[in-house]
Scaffold this motif. Structure first.
Motif, PDB file in Angstrom:
ATOM      1  N   LEU A  73       0.833  -1.211   0.000  1.00 34.28           N
ATOM      2  CA  LEU A  73       0.000   0.000   0.000  1.00 34.28           C
ATOM      3  C   LEU A  73       0.862   1.253   0.000  1.00 34.28           C
ATOM      4  O   LEU A  73       0.564   2.235  -0.691  1.00 34.28           O
ATOM      5  CB  LEU A  73      -0.930  -0.009   1.212  1.00 34.28           C
ATOM      6  CG  LEU A  73      -2.071  -1.033   1.143  1.00 34.28           C
ATOM      7  CD1 LEU A  73      -2.596  -1.335   2.542  1.00 34.28           C
ATOM      8  CD2 LEU A  73      -3.194  -0.517   0.259  1.00 34.28           C
ATOM      9  N   LEU A  74       1.945   1.235   0.767  1.00 32.51           N
ATOM     10  CA  LEU A  74       2.838   2.397   0.807  1.00 32.51           C
ATOM     11  C   LEU A  74       3.507   2.615  -0.547  1.00 32.51           C
ATOM     12  O   LEU A  74       3.649   3.758  -1.014  1.00 32.51           O
ATOM     13  CB  LEU A  74       3.888   2.189   1.891  1.00 32.51           C
ATOM     14  CG  LEU A  74       4.746   3.402   2.261  1.00 32.51           C
ATOM     15  CD1 LEU A  74       3.872   4.550   2.761  1.00 32.51           C
ATOM     16  CD2 LEU A  74       5.782   3.028   3.312  1.00 32.51           C
ATOM     17  N   MET A  75       3.909   1.526  -1.213  1.00 34.75           N
ATOM     18  CA  MET A  75       4.492   1.647  -2.538  1.00 34.75           C
ATOM     19  C   MET A  75       3.463   2.155  -3.562  1.00 34.75           C
ATOM     20  O   MET A  75       3.818   2.857  -4.514  1.00 34.75           O
ATOM     21  CB  MET A  75       5.057   0.301  -2.992  1.00 34.75           C
ATOM     22  CG  MET A  75       6.300  -0.166  -2.237  1.00 34.75           C
ATOM     23  SD  MET A  75       7.712   1.002  -2.377  1.00 34.75           S
ATOM     24  CE  MET A  75       7.549   1.929  -0.836  1.00 34.75           C
ATOM     25  N   ALA A  76       2.199   1.823  -3.355  1.00 34.25           N
ATOM     26  CA  ALA A  76       1.155   2.334  -4.239  1.00 34.25           C
ATOM     27  C   ALA A  76       0.995   3.842  -4.091  1.00 34.25           C
ATOM     28  O   ALA A  76       0.786   4.561  -5.078  1.00 34.25           O
ATOM     29  CB  ALA A  76      -0.174   1.635  -3.943  1.00 34.25           C
ATOM     30  N   VAL A  77       1.109   4.334  -2.863  1.00 36.24           N
ATOM     31  CA  VAL A  77       1.067   5.793  -2.647  1.00 36.24           C
ATOM     32  C   VAL A  77       2.177   6.466  -3.435  1.00 36.24           C
ATOM     33  O   VAL A  77       1.955   7.445  -4.168  1.00 36.24           O
ATOM     34  CB  VAL A  77       1.196   6.121  -1.145  1.00 36.24           C
ATOM     35  CG1 VAL A  77       1.261   7.635  -0.938  1.00 36.24           C
ATOM     36  CG2 VAL A  77       0.022   5.529  -0.362  1.00 36.24           C
ATOM     37  N   LEU A  78       3.395   5.933  -3.311  1.00 40.15           N
ATOM     38  CA  LEU A  78       4.541   6.498  -4.034  1.00 40.15           C
ATOM     39  C   LEU A  78       4.350   6.385  -5.538  1.00 40.15           C
ATOM     40  O   LEU A  78       4.541   7.373  -6.278  1.00 40.15           O
ATOM     41  CB  LEU A  78       5.815   5.768  -3.609  1.00 40.15           C
ATOM     42  CG  LEU A  78       7.082   6.088  -4.405  1.00 40.15           C
ATOM     43  CD1 LEU A  78       7.466   7.550  -4.217  1.00 40.15           C
ATOM     44  CD2 LEU A  78       8.231   5.166  -3.984  1.00 40.15           C
ATOM     45  N   ARG A  79       3.962   5.218  -6.003  1.00 40.79           N
ATOM     46  CA  ARG A  79       3.849   4.974  -7.439  1.00 40.79           C
ATOM     47  C   ARG A  79       2.858   5.913  -8.100  1.00 40.79           C
ATOM     48  O   ARG A  79       3.162   6.567  -9.115  1.00 40.79           O
ATOM     49  CB  ARG A  79       3.439   3.522  -7.674  1.00 40.79           C
ATOM     50  CG  ARG A  79       3.332   3.144  -9.140  1.00 40.79           C
ATOM     51  CD  ARG A  79       2.734   1.753  -9.310  1.00 40.79           C
ATOM     52  NE  ARG A  79       2.769   1.337 -10.696  1.00 40.79           N
ATOM     53  CZ  ARG A  79       2.131   0.273 -11.169  1.00 40.79           C
ATOM     54  NH1 ARG A  79       1.411  -0.487 -10.352  1.00 40.79           N
ATOM     55  NH2 ARG A  79       2.210  -0.042 -12.450  1.00 40.79           N
ATOM     56  N   PHE A  80       1.665   6.020  -7.556  1.00 43.37           N
ATOM     57  CA  PHE A  80       0.625   6.798  -8.216  1.00 43.37           C
ATOM     58  C   PHE A  80       0.845   8.299  -8.048  1.00 43.37           C
ATOM     59  O   PHE A  80       0.470   9.083  -8.923  1.00 43.37           O
ATOM     60  CB  PHE A  80      -0.747   6.368  -7.704  1.00 43.37           C
ATOM     61  CG  PHE A  80      -1.088   4.950  -8.073  1.00 43.37           C
ATOM     62  CD1 PHE A  80      -0.934   4.509  -9.377  1.00 43.37           C
ATOM     63  CD2 PHE A  80      -1.528   4.055  -7.120  1.00 43.37           C
ATOM     64  CE1 PHE A  80      -1.230   3.197  -9.726  1.00 43.37           C
ATOM     65  CE2 PHE A  80      -1.834   2.742  -7.457  1.00 43.37           C
ATOM     66  CZ  PHE A  80      -1.676   2.315  -8.762  1.00 43.37           C
ATOM     67  N   ALA A  81       1.493   8.706  -6.962  1.00 40.25           N
ATOM     68  CA  ALA A  81       1.828  10.119  -6.815  1.00 40.25           C
ATOM     69  C   ALA A  81       2.843  10.541  -7.878  1.00 40.25           C
ATOM     70  O   ALA A  81       2.722  11.619  -8.487  1.00 40.25           O
ATOM     71  CB  ALA A  81       2.380  10.385  -5.414  1.00 40.25           C
ATOM     72  N   ALA A 121      10.701   3.174 -13.674  1.00 36.53           N
ATOM     73  CA  ALA A 121      10.890   2.809 -12.265  1.00 36.53           C
ATOM     74  C   ALA A 121       9.546   2.577 -11.578  1.00 36.53           C
ATOM     75  O   ALA A 121       9.396   1.657 -10.767  1.00 36.53           O
ATOM     76  CB  ALA A 121      11.673   3.913 -11.547  1.00 36.53           C
ATOM     77  N   MET A 122       8.551   3.383 -11.920  1.00 34.90           N
ATOM     78  CA  MET A 122       7.232   3.221 -11.304  1.00 34.90           C
ATOM     79  C   MET A 122       6.560   1.928 -11.759  1.00 34.90           C
ATOM     80  O   MET A 122       5.801   1.326 -11.005  1.00 34.90           O
ATOM     81  CB  MET A 122       6.351   4.421 -11.625  1.00 34.90           C
ATOM     82  CG  MET A 122       6.793   5.725 -10.973  1.00 34.90           C
ATOM     83  SD  MET A 122       6.988   5.614  -9.162  1.00 34.90           S
ATOM     84  CE  MET A 122       8.775   5.402  -8.999  1.00 34.90           C
ATOM     85  N   GLN A 123       6.829   1.486 -12.984  1.00 34.85           N
ATOM     86  CA  GLN A 123       6.281   0.205 -13.421  1.00 34.85           C
ATOM     87  C   GLN A 123       6.904  -0.963 -12.657  1.00 34.85           C
ATOM     88  O   GLN A 123       6.245  -1.979 -12.423  1.00 34.85           O
ATOM     89  CB  GLN A 123       6.477   0.025 -14.924  1.00 34.85           C
ATOM     90  CG  GLN A 123       5.505   0.833 -15.773  1.00 34.85           C
ATOM     91  CD  GLN A 123       4.061   0.500 -15.463  1.00 34.85           C
ATOM     92  OE1 GLN A 123       3.435   1.113 -14.586  1.00 34.85           O
ATOM     93  NE2 GLN A 123       3.517  -0.478 -16.164  1.00 34.85           N
ATOM     94  N   LEU A 124       8.150  -0.826 -12.246  1.00 34.56           N
ATOM     95  CA  LEU A 124       8.769  -1.868 -11.432  1.00 34.56           C
ATOM     96  C   LEU A 124       8.067  -2.030 -10.093  1.00 34.56           C
ATOM     97  O   LEU A 124       8.062  -3.114  -9.505  1.00 34.56           O
ATOM     98  CB  LEU A 124      10.259  -1.560 -11.223  1.00 34.56           C
ATOM     99  CG  LEU A 124      11.141  -1.609 -12.474  1.00 34.56           C
ATOM    100  CD1 LEU A 124      12.566  -1.207 -12.125  1.00 34.56           C
ATOM    101  CD2 LEU A 124      11.115  -2.993 -13.113  1.00 34.56           C
ATOM    102  N   LEU A 125       7.448  -0.961  -9.610  1.00 32.23           N
ATOM    103  CA  LEU A 125       6.726  -1.035  -8.337  1.00 32.23           C
ATOM    104  C   LEU A 125       5.450  -1.863  -8.444  1.00 32.23           C
ATOM    105  O   LEU A 125       4.812  -2.146  -7.421  1.00 32.23           O
ATOM    106  CB  LEU A 125       6.394   0.373  -7.825  1.00 32.23           C
ATOM    107  CG  LEU A 125       7.581   1.231  -7.388  1.00 32.23           C
ATOM    108  CD1 LEU A 125       7.099   2.548  -6.789  1.00 32.23           C
ATOM    109  CD2 LEU A 125       8.445   0.479  -6.380  1.00 32.23           C
ATOM    110  N   HIS A 126       5.067  -2.260  -9.655  1.00 30.53           N
ATOM    111  CA  HIS A 126       3.922  -3.155  -9.810  1.00 30.53           C
ATOM    112  C   HIS A 126       4.167  -4.474  -9.072  1.00 30.53           C
ATOM    113  O   HIS A 126       3.217  -5.161  -8.680  1.00 30.53           O
ATOM    114  CB  HIS A 126       3.667  -3.422 -11.300  1.00 30.53           C
ATOM    115  CG  HIS A 126       2.335  -4.038 -11.585  1.00 30.53           C
ATOM    116  ND1 HIS A 126       1.140  -3.371 -11.394  1.00 30.53           N
ATOM    117  CD2 HIS A 126       1.992  -5.270 -12.048  1.00 30.53           C
ATOM    118  CE1 HIS A 126       0.132  -4.160 -11.728  1.00 30.53           C
ATOM    119  NE2 HIS A 126       0.628  -5.318 -12.125  1.00 30.53           N
ATOM    120  N   ALA A 127       5.434  -4.806  -8.871  1.00 32.06           N
ATOM    121  CA  ALA A 127       5.772  -5.997  -8.092  1.00 32.06           C
ATOM    122  C   ALA A 127       5.174  -5.933  -6.696  1.00 32.06           C
ATOM    123  O   ALA A 127       4.787  -6.965  -6.125  1.00 32.06           O
ATOM    124  CB  ALA A 127       7.295  -6.140  -7.996  1.00 32.06           C
TER     125      ALA A 127
END
Length: 393
Positions: A276-284, A298-304
């Protein structure tokens, strides 16, 4: 007494099932709208027909999960629904008018959406004593998505669009074939249970997982509906956008592969919070910097973390909290709330916000929903099983 590690020969039919199931998604998600447009349908008709998978996920998983738990016949229902999904979709070749397409696709997706929660419940039961083993099986679904989306993209350079339904039908026939190879995973019928399903749902862990599931799905709604559209508006080429999607799925596959080692070090609740925290970072960041290629990669890598680890943690927590006779219903409700209700809310809300700020507005919503989910997951309740195991002071 611990159960033995599940043999690979028992799990490979499940891997094949996931491969074919998400091969269907890998073909239809990028290209089905193009096929419908080639039929000369209106944008409204295309939107209605393209919404069939989401609508099916609102109704089908809960119904079939309830039926499977009531009678304890998961494998029989998986065989039935996959066969009927292929048979129903074959009706597409009989007529091309909107009313007929609507009826055929509604029926086909109602059956197609049914077996996944049942198979998830079976794999989780078989891998319960091997943390992370579920993810090693599930990653074959991600591989199927990547392989088919890339393969069909190249095929369509010389294959007529009118042939696409045959490719889709082939994935459904493969799905049905693997369904008939699945080993049986018996479960006690819910009608013999001393604990009704509503009592299971009242557990704090169950309610918290479902709440967080809805919020994470709302966060991803704008991503699935408007990510490609937004990137194109910022000058990205179609091929570049396709490879960004592929990069995200490759990151997802990597996370699924390493899940046994990850779960040896962190708990499911910790994994859920981190996703959830990575989702906050990714979508921001997507909202703020859609023009920067390195940042978008880099944000697409956070899909992991925003999908793979979140999905694993969610269904793992539900599996721990629900008794065996309610496993299929609990997993079915997860798909209803996440991939049906939550995703629909997020996509529709993004559509309403899009004219007022495009990516900044839509992915601002994603960031807010993920942040709310993270706050809800900060203090995690103790499951009923854990509470019974804890010594009294």
């Amino acid at each position: 007494m611990p159960h033995p590690r599940p043999a690979a020969r028992q799990l490979w039919p499940f891997a094949g099932f996931y491969f074919c199931y998400f091969s269907f998604v890998g073909v239809t998600s990028p290209y089905w709208g193009l096929y419908l447009a080639s039929l000369g349908l209106t944008p409204w008709a295309i939107a209605v027909l393209a919404s069939m998978p989401s609508l099916a996920r609102v109704t089908a998983p809960g119904f079939w999960g309830w039926l499977a738990d009531r009678h304890g016949q998961r494998r029989r229902l998986v065989r039935l629904t996959t066969s009927l999904a292929a048979l129903s979709f074959a009706g597409l070749f009989l007529d091309g008018r909107f009313a007929w397409l609507f009826a055929v696709l509604a029926l086909a997706h109602f059956f197609w959406a049914a077996p996944l929660p049942l198979v998830d419940a079976s794999v989780l039961s078989r891998t319960a004593d091997s943390p992370g083993a579920y993810s090693r099986v599930r990653l074959w679904g991600s591989i199927g998505f990547v392989v088919m989306s890339l393969l069909v993209g190249y095929l369509l350079e010389f294959m007529p669009m009118a042939q696409l339904p045959w490719v889709v039908l082939a994935t459904l026939l493969g799905l049905a074939a693997f369904a008939w190879r699945l080993p049986d995973t018996p479960s006690p019928p819910a009608r013999h249970s001393q604990q009704p399903f509503m009592a299971t749902l009242r557990q704090p862990v169950m309610r918290r997982v479902y709440l967080v599931t809805v919020l994470m799905a709302v966060a991803h709604g704008p991503y699935y509906a408007f990510y490609s559209i937004g990137l194109k508006a910022h000058g990205w080429q179609a091929s570049q956008i396709g490879w960004l999607w592929t990069l995200g799925v490759l990151a997802e596959i990597t996370a699924f592969w390493w899940m046994p080692r990850i779960l040896a070090r962190v708990s499911l609740a910790q994994l859920l919070r981190f996703g959830l925290l990575m989702a906050v970072l990714r979508f921001a960041v997507i909202a703020a910097l859609p023009d920067v290629p390195a940042v978008m990669m880099a944000m697409q890598l956070l899909h992991a973390f925003t999908f793979a680890t979140h999905h694993t943690a969610s269904i793992g927590l539900l599996h721990q909290a629900a008794p065996p006779e309610h496993q299929a219903k609990s997993q079915g409700l997860y798909w209803v709330l996440g991939y049906g209700l939550g995703g629909g809310i997020g996509g529709l809300a993004a559509g309403a916000l899009w004219p007022h700020g495009q990516m900044l507005a839509a992915f601002g919503l994603s960031c807010a929903a993920a942040l709310l989910g993270w706050l809800c997951a900060l203090r995690w309740p103790t499951s009923a099983q854990q509470a019974r195991a804890m010594p009294r002071a």
